[in-house]
Design a protein around this motif. Structure first.
Motif, mmCIF file in Angstrom:
data_model
loop_
_atom_site.group_PDB
_atom_site.id
_atom_site.type_symbol
_atom_site.label_atom_id
_atom_site.label_comp_id
_atom_site.label_asym_id
_atom_site.label_seq_id
_atom_site.Cartn_x
_atom_site.Cartn_y
_atom_site.Cartn_z
ATOM 1 N N UNK A 1 0.772 -1.247 0.093
ATOM 2 C CA UNK A 1 -0.148 0.182 0.010
ATOM 3 C C UNK A 1 0.761 1.289 -0.113
ATOM 4 N N UNK A 2 2.121 0.893 0.250
ATOM 5 C CA UNK A 2 3.079 2.270 0.356
ATOM 6 C C UNK A 2 3.732 2.752 -1.141
ATOM 7 N N UNK A 3 3.219 1.727 -2.181
ATOM 8 C CA UNK A 3 3.620 1.814 -3.605
ATOM 9 C C UNK A 3 4.546 0.665 -3.847
ATOM 10 N N UNK A 4 4.405 0.549 -5.219
ATOM 11 C CA UNK A 4 4.970 -0.580 -5.934
ATOM 12 C C UNK A 4 6.199 -0.214 -6.644
ATOM 13 N N UNK A 5 7.313 -1.035 -6.644
ATOM 14 C CA UNK A 5 8.515 -0.502 -7.082
ATOM 15 C C UNK A 5 8.549 -0.619 -8.702
ATOM 16 N N UNK A 6 9.155 0.437 -9.515
ATOM 17 C CA UNK A 6 9.214 0.202 -11.064
ATOM 18 C C UNK A 6 10.379 -0.543 -11.389
ATOM 19 N N UNK A 7 10.728 -0.654 -12.688
ATOM 20 C CA UNK A 7 11.546 -1.836 -13.110
ATOM 21 C C UNK A 7 12.986 -1.464 -12.386
ATOM 22 N N UNK A 8 13.761 -0.343 -12.445
ATOM 23 C CA UNK A 8 14.885 -0.033 -12.047
ATOM 24 C C UNK A 8 14.824 -0.294 -10.473
ATOM 25 N N UNK A 9 13.897 0.228 -9.890
ATOM 26 C CA UNK A 9 14.028 -0.244 -8.375
ATOM 27 C C UNK A 9 13.912 -1.584 -8.073
ATOM 28 N N UNK A 10 13.099 -2.447 -9.082
ATOM 29 C CA UNK A 10 13.222 -3.760 -8.613
ATOM 30 C C UNK A 10 14.531 -4.425 -9.003
ATOM 31 N N UNK A 11 15.347 -3.808 -9.881
ATOM 32 C CA UNK A 11 16.969 -4.154 -10.108
ATOM 33 C C UNK A 11 17.554 -4.094 -9.067
ATOM 34 N N UNK A 12 17.259 -2.857 -8.283
ATOM 35 C CA UNK A 12 18.042 -2.442 -7.276
ATOM 36 C C UNK A 12 17.858 -3.574 -6.098
ATOM 37 N N UNK A 13 16.538 -3.939 -5.825
ATOM 38 C CA UNK A 13 16.398 -4.655 -4.901
ATOM 39 C C UNK A 13 16.856 -6.107 -4.962
ATOM 40 N N UNK A 14 16.749 -6.593 -6.223
ATOM 41 C CA UNK A 14 17.256 -8.017 -6.573
ATOM 42 C C UNK A 14 18.596 -7.949 -6.469
ATOM 43 N N UNK A 15 19.344 -6.991 -6.841
ATOM 44 C CA UNK A 15 20.777 -7.005 -6.798
ATOM 45 C C UNK A 15 21.312 -6.942 -5.426
#
Length: 535
Positions: A22-36
């Motif tokens: 509910x605080x917001x969903x990550x976009x593709x580059x933020x997903x890349x950061x988290x997975x890294x």
């Protein structure tokens, strides 16, 4: 009611979506950061202003703490405001919508589950304060990493974190963050987030309020121009070739090193390292194009000793640097041995040593042993004192010109490249060029530029390229060679050493000739070398 969230230990994106959604969903580059952060021990993210990199870093912190036993997170940055009002504010917003599912208590700059499981954020002006945080599951996040002093980064490394996340802008050409995308790039997983990668440009997720917009980028292009360092860094997330006060740009240095790449010599030509004799491989000579074997060889020596400073020896013939070697924790007598060995192997006819600090003792010992050594006082008065603050400023300005004009050939050396690019200068109201001093560099968290200083010393002696007139400030230094006005052919130099210290000096007229032995004040001993103008 708090939940067991260990099932997300390798799934930060799922944690953000399911627990903090509910605080917001990550976009593709933020997903890349988290997975890294899952896959790599060291991650360095360079981003445009307003690209959401701190948003992702804040969620990575909550994910790490909530999914690992005895986990700790240290969050630091150059200012407490950046830590509390940016990173912690993003954490508070995410925590607010998922408080019942999370196990910790949110404070101003701390998130605590228990005494062995917490995240703490702080800024400090002393590297020694970054210690004592140890855990088998330690994550360190550095926000605004481009502005963090190197000694702070070194202290962080001594914590041996399980994961290290650097987040910053391309606003500097020095330090760990910059080098993580350049000379140390093999040690980091690197991510770049340009403004053009963000939702308000790509249309992903329908855009995100608060992130940089195309209108913002257009206004900045009009304010600065698209090739301005601030636009290149703040919008494109690219490190600029040079800052406005950089002595030399990265491109000029890299091109000089490309010219120094080793290639096989054609049959019948002299081989790399042919300096009038066989040069051992240990001398580190590099290749193409081969210098004129008749050109003299000169050594430049910067003297360090113990501690962080190193000693360095540069071997130069013509416009080519053949080798540049540095030595850590070497006493002055061992350095004297290395200098003599290098001089004998290369046939160098002059040795230029910075006589400041410990250099005076090295010079005295080399003179005692009959070596052709010349002391250089970097902090002394410049030959063209109306234009340059001191000798070091003038010598390095000539190095800048040689590099910018493509007249210098350097061996591939990322440490040297980093030192040259990190040099800064300013110009006084009277037009004097002043190179930033070593003390000022240390305040910026940078080590002494030992290799760069040795390089500059090696280029004290001509050939001159007609760079100076000694009258007008700057003139057309930054114009291409073809567009420059004719100028007198002289530059900075030193008198050549005598062929033999036991032979009487030659007499003769003209600049640069040695004085007769019976000149006033002469006792028959070799005259002290002096800086002069070469015509």
């Amino acid at each position: 009611m708090t939940e067991d969230l260990t099932r997300y230990v390798d799934d930060p994106v799922g944690f953000v979506a399911d627990v903090l959604g509910e605080a917001g969903m990550p976009y593709s580059k933020q997903v890349e950061m988290l997975e890294a952060v899952v896959e790599h021990r060291r991650v360095s993210v360079v981003g445009a202003n307003g690209c959401g990199k701190d948003w992702a870093a804040a969620r990575a912190i909550l994910w790490w703490i909530e999914t690992r036993p005895e986990s700790k997170v240290v969050v630091t940055g150059p200012t407490q405001r950046q830590v509390e009002e940016i990173v912690w504010q993003e954490m508070r917003e995410a925590f607010a919508v998922a408080e019942e599912r999370l196990g910790g208590k949110m404070l101003a700059s701390k998130y605590r589950i228990d005494e062995k499981r917490f995240a703490i954020g702080f800024s400090t002006n002393k590297a020694c304060n970054i210690q004592g945080f140890h855990s088998p599951n330690l994550l360190v996040v550095v926000t605004e990493a481009h502005a963090m002093p190197q000694d702070h980064i070194d202290a962080i490394k001594r914590l041996h974190p399980n994961r290290l996340l650097l987040v910053g802008n391309a606003m500097t050409l020095e330090g760990e963050f910059y080098e993580s995308h350049n000379s140390r790039r093999a040690r980091y997983h690197r991510i770049k987030i340009s403004a053009y990668d963000t939702p308000n440009f790509t249309g992903e997720s329908g855009g995100v309020p608060g992130m940089i917009t195309p209108e913002d980028a257009e206004e900045l292009a009009l304010d600065w121009s698209e090739d301005h360092p601030s636009y290149v860094a703040g919008v494109l997330a690219e490190f600029p070739n040079a800052q406005e006060d950089s002595l030399v740009g990265r491109d000029a240095v890299e091109h000089a090193m490309e010219r120094g790449a080793v290639v096989p010599a054609e049959a019948g030509t002299s081989q790399p390292g042919d300096l009038g004799g066989e040069i051992p491989a240990s001398a580190g000579m590099t290749g193409q194009p081969n210098p004129d074997p008749n050109e003299p060889v000169y050594l430049g020596v910067d003297v360090g000793r113990f501690g962080a400073d190193k000693s360095a020896i540069c071997v130069r013939q013509g416009q080519r640097v053949h080798s540049l070697t540095s030595f850590s924790r070497m006493d002055t007598m061992r350095l004297v041995y290395e200098i003599i060995r290098t001089r004998e192997e290369t046939g160098a006819e002059a040795i230029f040593v910075d006589e400041g600090g410990l250099g005076g003792g090295v010079i005295d010992r080399l003179r005692e042993l009959g070596e052709p050594v010349y002391g250089v006082h970097f902090g002394g008065r410049a030959p063209h004192r109306t234009r340059f603050f001191n000798t070091r400023s003038e010598i390095f300005w000539e190095v800048r010109m040689l590099l910018n004009d493509g007249l210098m050939v350097l061996p591939p050396d990322e440490e040297l490249a980093g030192q040259l690019v990190s040099l800064r200068y300013d110009v006084s109201s009277s037009g004097q060029v002043r190179l930033e001093g070593k003390r000022e560099m240390r305040k910026r968290g940078l080590p002494s530029p030992d290799k760069a200083d040795a390089l500059a010393l090696a280029f004290l002696k001509p050939p001159s390229f007609g760079i100076w007139t000694g009258t007008e400030p700057f003139l057309d230094d930054d114009l291409p060679l073809s567009r420059r006005l004719p100028r007198p052919q002289y530059g900075i130099g030193y008198e050549l050493p005598r062929p033999s210290l036991s032979e009487p000096p030659e007499t003769g007229a003209g600049p640069g000739s040695a004085p007769p032995a019976d000149a006033p004040g002469d006792s028959g001993s070799p005259p002290a070398p002096r800086i002069q103008v070469w015509w």
